[in-house]
Design a protein around this motif. Structure first.
Motif, PDB file in Angstrom:
ATOM      1  N   ASN A  78       0.774  -1.418   0.344  1.00 11.87           N
ATOM      2  CA  ASN A  78       0.077   0.240   0.018  1.00 11.87           C
ATOM      3  C   ASN A  78       0.469   1.496  -0.456  1.00 11.87           C
ATOM      4  N   GLY A  79       0.771   1.650  -0.914  1.00 11.67           N
ATOM      5  CA  GLY A  79       1.948   3.098  -0.817  1.00 11.67           C
ATOM      6  C   GLY A  79       1.448   4.113  -2.610  1.00 11.67           C
ATOM      7  N   TYR A  80       2.713   4.578  -2.617  1.00  7.50           N
ATOM      8  CA  TYR A  80       3.625   5.339  -3.619  1.00  7.50           C
ATOM      9  C   TYR A  80       4.477   5.426  -3.405  1.00  7.50           C
ATOM     10  N   MET A  81       5.578   5.251  -4.922  1.00  7.05           N
ATOM     11  CA  MET A  81       6.632   5.609  -5.578  1.00  7.05           C
ATOM     12  C   MET A  81       7.312   7.101  -5.039  1.00  7.05           C
ATOM     13  N   ASP A  82       6.902   8.022  -5.354  1.00 10.74           N
ATOM     14  CA  ASP A  82       7.414   9.423  -6.020  1.00 10.74           C
ATOM     15  C   ASP A  82       5.936  10.077  -5.194  1.00 10.74           C
ATOM     16  N   LYS A  83       6.910  10.794  -4.132  1.00 12.49           N
ATOM     17  CA  LYS A  83       6.302  12.288  -3.192  1.00 12.49           C
ATOM     18  C   LYS A  83       5.808  13.179  -4.174  1.00 12.49           C
ATOM     19  N   ASP A  84       6.248  13.571  -5.252  1.00 10.83           N
ATOM     20  CA  ASP A  84       5.797  14.427  -5.928  1.00 10.83           C
ATOM     21  C   ASP A  84       4.474  14.179  -6.814  1.00 10.83           C
ATOM     22  N   GLU A  85       4.794  13.351  -7.717  1.00 10.95           N
ATOM     23  CA  GLU A  85       4.178  12.709  -8.790  1.00 10.95           C
ATOM     24  C   GLU A  85       2.894  11.502  -8.264  1.00 10.95           C
ATOM     25  N   LYS A  86       3.131  10.912  -6.438  1.00  7.03           N
ATOM     26  CA  LYS A  86       2.781   9.950  -6.301  1.00  7.03           C
ATOM     27  C   LYS A  86       1.667   9.055  -6.743  1.00  7.03           C
ATOM     28  N   ALA A 129       4.562   0.966  -8.749  1.00 11.13           N
ATOM     29  CA  ALA A 129       4.393   2.091 -10.149  1.00 11.13           C
ATOM     30  C   ALA A 129       6.163   2.279 -10.456  1.00 11.13           C
ATOM     31  N   GLY A 130       5.759   1.507 -12.070  1.00 14.31           N
ATOM     32  CA  GLY A 130       7.363   1.420 -12.783  1.00 14.31           C
ATOM     33  C   GLY A 130       7.241   0.704 -12.525  1.00 14.31           C
ATOM     34  N   SER A 169      16.362  -2.588 -15.696  1.00 11.54           N
ATOM     35  CA  SER A 169      15.359  -1.661 -15.658  1.00 11.54           C
ATOM     36  C   SER A 169      13.980  -2.169 -15.249  1.00 11.54           C
ATOM     37  N   HIS A 170      13.111  -1.558 -14.848  1.00  7.53           N
ATOM     38  CA  HIS A 170      11.463  -1.509 -14.553  1.00  7.53           C
ATOM     39  C   HIS A 170      12.243  -1.928 -12.597  1.00  7.53           C
ATOM     40  N   ASN A 171      13.058  -1.429 -11.721  1.00  7.65           N
ATOM     41  CA  ASN A 171      13.598  -1.829 -10.523  1.00  7.65           C
ATOM     42  C   ASN A 171      13.516  -0.699  -9.934  1.00  7.65           C
ATOM     43  N   PRO A 172      12.344  -0.397  -9.110  1.00  5.07           N
ATOM     44  CA  PRO A 172      12.377   0.640  -8.183  1.00  5.07           C
ATOM     45  C   PRO A 172      12.435  -0.481  -7.292  1.00  5.07           C
ATOM     46  N   GLY A 173      13.292  -1.039  -6.087  1.00  2.00           N
ATOM     47  CA  GLY A 173      13.477  -1.288  -5.466  1.00  2.00           C
ATOM     48  C   GLY A 173      12.811  -0.521  -3.736  1.00  2.00           C
ATOM     49  N   TYR A 174      12.887  -0.976  -2.717  1.00  2.00           N
ATOM     50  CA  TYR A 174      12.607   0.214  -1.410  1.00  2.00           C
ATOM     51  C   TYR A 174      12.969  -0.838  -0.009  1.00  2.00           C
ATOM     52  N   GLU A 175      13.144   0.208   0.450  1.00  2.00           N
ATOM     53  CA  GLU A 175      13.662  -0.994   2.377  1.00  2.00           C
ATOM     54  C   GLU A 175      12.463  -0.598   3.224  1.00  2.00           C
ATOM     55  N   MET A 176      12.661  -1.414   3.790  1.00  2.00           N
ATOM     56  CA  MET A 176      11.794  -1.303   4.476  1.00  2.00           C
ATOM     57  C   MET A 176      12.091  -1.662   6.925  1.00  2.00           C
ATOM     58  N   LYS A 177      11.124  -1.441   7.727  1.00  2.96           N
ATOM     59  CA  LYS A 177      11.397  -1.760   8.695  1.00  2.96           C
ATOM     60  C   LYS A 177      10.527  -2.497   9.206  1.00  2.96           C
ATOM     61  N   GLY A 178      10.221  -3.297   9.857  1.00  2.00           N
ATOM     62  CA  GLY A 178       8.964  -3.527  10.474  1.00  2.00           C
ATOM     63  C   GLY A 178       8.978  -4.676  12.189  1.00  2.00           C
ATOM     64  N   VAL A 179       8.359  -5.299  12.311  1.00  2.00           N
ATOM     65  CA  VAL A 179       7.847  -6.315  13.230  1.00  2.00           C
ATOM     66  C   VAL A 179       6.999  -7.310  12.381  1.00  2.00           C
ATOM     67  N   ASN A 180       7.599  -8.391  13.059  1.00  2.00           N
ATOM     68  CA  ASN A 180       6.752  -9.786  12.772  1.00  2.00           C
ATOM     69  C   ASN A 180       6.480 -10.444  14.152  1.00  2.00           C
ATOM     70  N   LEU A 181       5.078 -10.884  14.189  1.00  2.00           N
ATOM     71  CA  LEU A 181       4.686 -11.848  14.912  1.00  2.00           C
ATOM     72  C   LEU A 181       4.299 -13.351  14.824  1.00  2.00           C
ATOM     73  N   ASP A 182       4.902 -14.221  15.408  1.00  2.99           N
ATOM     74  CA  ASP A 182       4.295 -15.537  15.048  1.00  2.99           C
ATOM     75  C   ASP A 182       4.132 -16.441  15.707  1.00  2.99           C
ATOM     76  N   PHE A 183       3.330 -18.028  15.783  1.00  2.00           N
ATOM     77  CA  PHE A 183       2.640 -18.759  16.248  1.00  2.00           C
ATOM     78  C   PHE A 183       2.941 -19.725  15.484  1.00  2.00           C
TER      79      PHE A 183
END
Length: 187
Positions: A78-86, A129-130, A169-183
């Motif tokens: 969920n989200g967008y890649m470019d803050k100007d173009e959204k 996107a892209g 080409s066509h490789n707009p990668g991105y990094e994230m931080k987060g949390v994982n809960l497992d059972f």
């Protein structure tokens, strides 16, 4: 592009979290199924894509320290890649996944260690996107767990993640931080 500083920190500092303990050679693995709910928040100001993932893993193999799993992942991005173009990067994806855990037992039913996993995700549309309609999601971070008995365990993992399609080409990668809960449960 993967932020190497964050990756090195996650891979080097995480094992140091549990090296100080007088840990015994044992994993929290109950040799069953592992169900994980995960939230990954974007880590860069111009790439606002968050991921909500559900992983289901089946135990494959383990020894005293290491456990290996295979399974599948369902993702909502969920989200967008470019803050100007959204440019809209919302998508749903599924795909096969593998995971490994390096764990130690510092005391009692508590375990600590390092978890790493990789997933190839196929999306309902080009994501982000892209990009293309598939990507690879790599995750790594320290894990803390509590073994409830011979048949179940609960865990919490703090993650650093990178997603990209691996193409030049066509490789707009991105990094994230987060949390994982497992059972983890053995039926």
């Amino acid at each position: 592009m993967i932020n190497l500083n964050n990756l090195v920190k996650a891979c080097v500092i995480s094992p140091l979290l549990f090296m100080g303990f007088s840990a015994s050679a044992q994993t929290s693995c109950v040799e069953g199924w592992d169900f994980q709910a995960e939230y990954l928040k974007h880590n860069k100001s111009d790439k606002h894509v968050d991921n909500y993932n559900l992983h289901v893993y089946k135990h494959l193999w383990n020894n005293d320290y290491l456990s290996l799993y295979y399974g599948g992942t369902a993702s909502i991005a969920n989200g967008y890649m470019d803050k100007d173009e959204k440019k809209d990067s919302d998508a749903f994806g599924i795909g096969p996944s593998i995971m490994g855990r390096l764990e130690f037992n510092p005391f009692g039913s508590f375990y600590t260690g390092l978890e790493a996993g990789g997933t190839m995700r196929f999306f309902t549309k080009a994501h982000p996107a892209g990009g293309r309609a598939y990507d690879f999601l790599w995750r790594v971070g320290p894990r803390f767990s509590y073994k409830l008995g011979n048949y179940s365990a609960l865990g919490l993992t703090l993650l650093y993640a990178h997603a990209s399609n691996g193409m030049n080409s066509h490789n707009p990668g991105y990094e994230m931080k987060g949390v994982n809960l497992d059972f983890e449960y053995k039926f």
